[in-house]
Design a protein around this motif. Sequence first.
Motif, PDB file in Angstrom:
ATOM      1  N   ILE A 101       0.808  -1.227   0.000  1.00  0.00           N
ATOM      2  CA  ILE A 101       0.000   0.000   0.000  1.00  0.00           C
ATOM      3  C   ILE A 101       0.840   1.276   0.000  1.00  0.00           C
ATOM      4  O   ILE A 101       0.285   2.376  -0.142  1.00  0.00           O
ATOM      5  CB  ILE A 101      -0.967   0.017   1.204  1.00  0.00           C
ATOM      6  N   PHE A 104       0.111   4.878  -1.971  1.00  0.00           N
ATOM      7  CA  PHE A 104      -1.302   5.187  -2.228  1.00  0.00           C
ATOM      8  C   PHE A 104      -1.759   6.256  -1.235  1.00  0.00           C
ATOM      9  O   PHE A 104      -2.662   6.041  -0.414  1.00  0.00           O
ATOM     10  CB  PHE A 104      -2.152   3.924  -2.097  1.00  0.00           C
ATOM     11  N   ASP A 107      -5.536   7.447  -0.950  1.00  0.00           N
ATOM     12  CA  ASP A 107      -6.387   6.419  -0.346  1.00  0.00           C
ATOM     13  C   ASP A 107      -6.096   6.275   1.144  1.00  0.00           C
ATOM     14  O   ASP A 107      -7.010   6.097   1.951  1.00  0.00           O
ATOM     15  CB  ASP A 107      -6.161   5.078  -1.049  1.00  0.00           C
ATOM     16  N   GLN A 110      -7.655   9.193   3.041  1.00  0.00           N
ATOM     17  CA  GLN A 110      -9.107   9.022   3.177  1.00  0.00           C
ATOM     18  C   GLN A 110      -9.436   7.996   4.261  1.00  0.00           C
ATOM     19  O   GLN A 110     -10.336   8.209   5.078  1.00  0.00           O
ATOM     20  CB  GLN A 110      -9.693   8.583   1.829  1.00  0.00           C
ATOM     21  N   TRP A 111      -8.691   6.887   4.284  1.00  0.00           N
ATOM     22  CA  TRP A 111      -8.946   5.840   5.274  1.00  0.00           C
ATOM     23  C   TRP A 111      -8.646   6.348   6.681  1.00  0.00           C
ATOM     24  O   TRP A 111      -9.434   6.130   7.611  1.00  0.00           O
ATOM     25  CB  TRP A 111      -8.085   4.620   4.961  1.00  0.00           C
ATOM     26  N   PHE A 186      -7.978  -2.409   1.526  1.00  0.00           N
ATOM     27  CA  PHE A 186      -7.618  -2.096   0.140  1.00  0.00           C
ATOM     28  C   PHE A 186      -7.625  -3.348  -0.729  1.00  0.00           C
ATOM     29  O   PHE A 186      -8.059  -3.311  -1.889  1.00  0.00           O
ATOM     30  CB  PHE A 186      -6.241  -1.433   0.083  1.00  0.00           C
ATOM     31  N   SER A 189     -11.251  -4.041  -1.557  1.00  0.00           N
ATOM     32  CA  SER A 189     -12.007  -3.062  -2.344  1.00  0.00           C
ATOM     33  C   SER A 189     -11.340  -2.628  -3.644  1.00  0.00           C
ATOM     34  O   SER A 189     -11.991  -1.995  -4.482  1.00  0.00           O
ATOM     35  CB  SER A 189     -12.283  -1.818  -1.487  1.00  0.00           C
ATOM     36  N   LYS A 190     -10.069  -2.950  -3.830  1.00  0.00           N
ATOM     37  CA  LYS A 190      -9.337  -2.427  -4.993  1.00  0.00           C
ATOM     38  C   LYS A 190      -8.829  -3.571  -5.876  1.00  0.00           C
ATOM     39  O   LYS A 190      -7.794  -4.194  -5.578  1.00  0.00           O
ATOM     40  CB  LYS A 190      -8.165  -1.556  -4.528  1.00  0.00           C
TER      41      LYS A 190
END
Length: 642
Positions: A101, A104, A107, A110-111, A186, A189-190
Amino acid sequence: MTAADDQFDAEADTTIIECLDLDKPRSFFLYAGAGSGKTRSLVNAVRRTIDGKHGRQLTLTGKKIGVITYTNAACDEIKQRLEFDPRVEVMTIHAFSWSLIEGFNADIRQWVAKNLEEEIAELEELHKKGRPNTKAGVERLRSMESKRRRMARLDSIVKFIYSPTSDNRTSDSLNHSEVIAMTAAFLTSKPGLRRMLVSRYPVLLIDESQDTNKVLMDAFLHLEEEFHGRFSLGLFGDMMQRIYSDGKERLDKAIPARWAMPRKRMNHRCPSRVIDVINSIRHDVDGEVQVPRSDAKEGVVRVFIAPQAGADPFAIEAAVRQRMAKLTDDPAWQNSETVKTLALEHLMSARRFGFVQFFEPLWAIESLRTSLLQGAGAGLGFFIRDVLPLVKALRANDRFGATAIIKATSPLLDCAVLQAAGSNQVAQLGKAKAACDRLLALITEYPEITAQAVLEFVAETGLFSIPETLVPFVPCDTKIVVPEDNSGHGVQIESAEDTQAEDEDTSPELSAWSKALEAPLNQIERYDLYVRGQSQFGTHQGVKGLEFPRVLVVINDGEARGFLFAYDKFFGTKEKSKADLENEATGRETGADRTRRLFYVTCSRAEKSLAIVYYSPDPILACDAIVQYGWFDQNEVELISS
């Protein structure tokens, strides 16, 4: 005979190697009990793969075999045994997660923002219900303030950072639990991240898979479901050795039928009598049976039952060691330093080794247990990786060592601070020296100085930055240096006599830290030795995978307070509760399940001889119950008086 023993489980090893065929990869779950050589199988399979036809394929495509282990020590061992081959990436679960990760940043931002909002909302709800003008209320407010400060800075962070081997305190860093939770979210969802993982690692092997975080393990299983036939997920583990509470329950039941299920049945570690005992312990769970090596010794096993009331554990356990020395004709049993004592509840070890006042409040919080047993997290790291090394250097009059520690981690000698000081750098160095001199005088004058007092001193002098976890416990009129900023706080704390209700008036984690900080600093020193395996007492986590010639297992439900384990119920000397029976009927994990697993792990460490001391409220009943269990012969169970 030895060569035949080494080849006993060759079929399982062959199956694993076949699963790593990059042209037709297949996932597998290796069932292997204690002492069966799981790591050896992992290393041999990887070695055969990279030395064979697939090695060139990995080199040309830039792909790698991924290996996830639980500890840095295990990482180092596997890397060395694979001769640091660049086609194999060996990492801890935290390092692996971050490698996926990292970068990113949008993202992640936001998390983190969403997670902080939820944590602040929870604290606000507690604050509404609690008393406002208490010490606990102030701690809660300061925690909210710290989280809001972090929230306000999120937009200014260009790049998030993280280190799996440090405490990650700065405003742009992430903590360990955040990285694991984020990676699981992640991956779920990704789709692009899932494709990237499979493209980078066509084979991913996870050692001690039963203790991998359950949310992250679910993400790996969903990934495998999507890419099976193009990707091999290899799980090495033993459900009887699941220790951490955040591991996935019944992982073995979640494995698809199309996976390979190799088994290793030989125990290369234990004497035959110990193997009989641990086979009996797990018989009712999964029926897995191990066999000893053909050249295994018989070994000695004894159960000593002592009265729980009025017991002097130090005297009783010393007497047990003397008795074992005679039974085994092994004088090393007489020396506590050459006997590994495994208490089946950490509080028991904490009492014996003298750090219970610090440990017990934190251990009571389930969300803190994993990090507490790993010595991880910024709050713990502040003491065991900043304060204690400096204290040790100062006590030893090691000025060079003390200077190195201050230079590496203290804000007083931060490069930016020294540059800003300009011609006054000597004065800044003087501040650091004065702070060290005062700290030495403090710990010399007050040998039992509390962790709270040391925290306040560090905050006052700016000797080290204060992690967010500990900010609520610094006096409000102190200008503290924190990773996020250097601002002070001016909330007034009500006097101590008005704070009697604070236990019910704060979040459990804040309350736990508040109590733990009342412990002497020297208890944190003993705790640090314990979790690093430097004491004669061992943690369940620390000894898993290790072995010792002489093992003393200590059981005492009264001392453990029935917190997580229940040996009296397990051995049938105490009736199960209604909740126990309901949990059993619905298939939920019970205290007896946890008890059985820990008993298996601890007993299976013994290479030569095993002694078990069971403190019972009714020794005669306990003796009869244990003999009726059939795990131990009648001549292996002895009653001892206090």
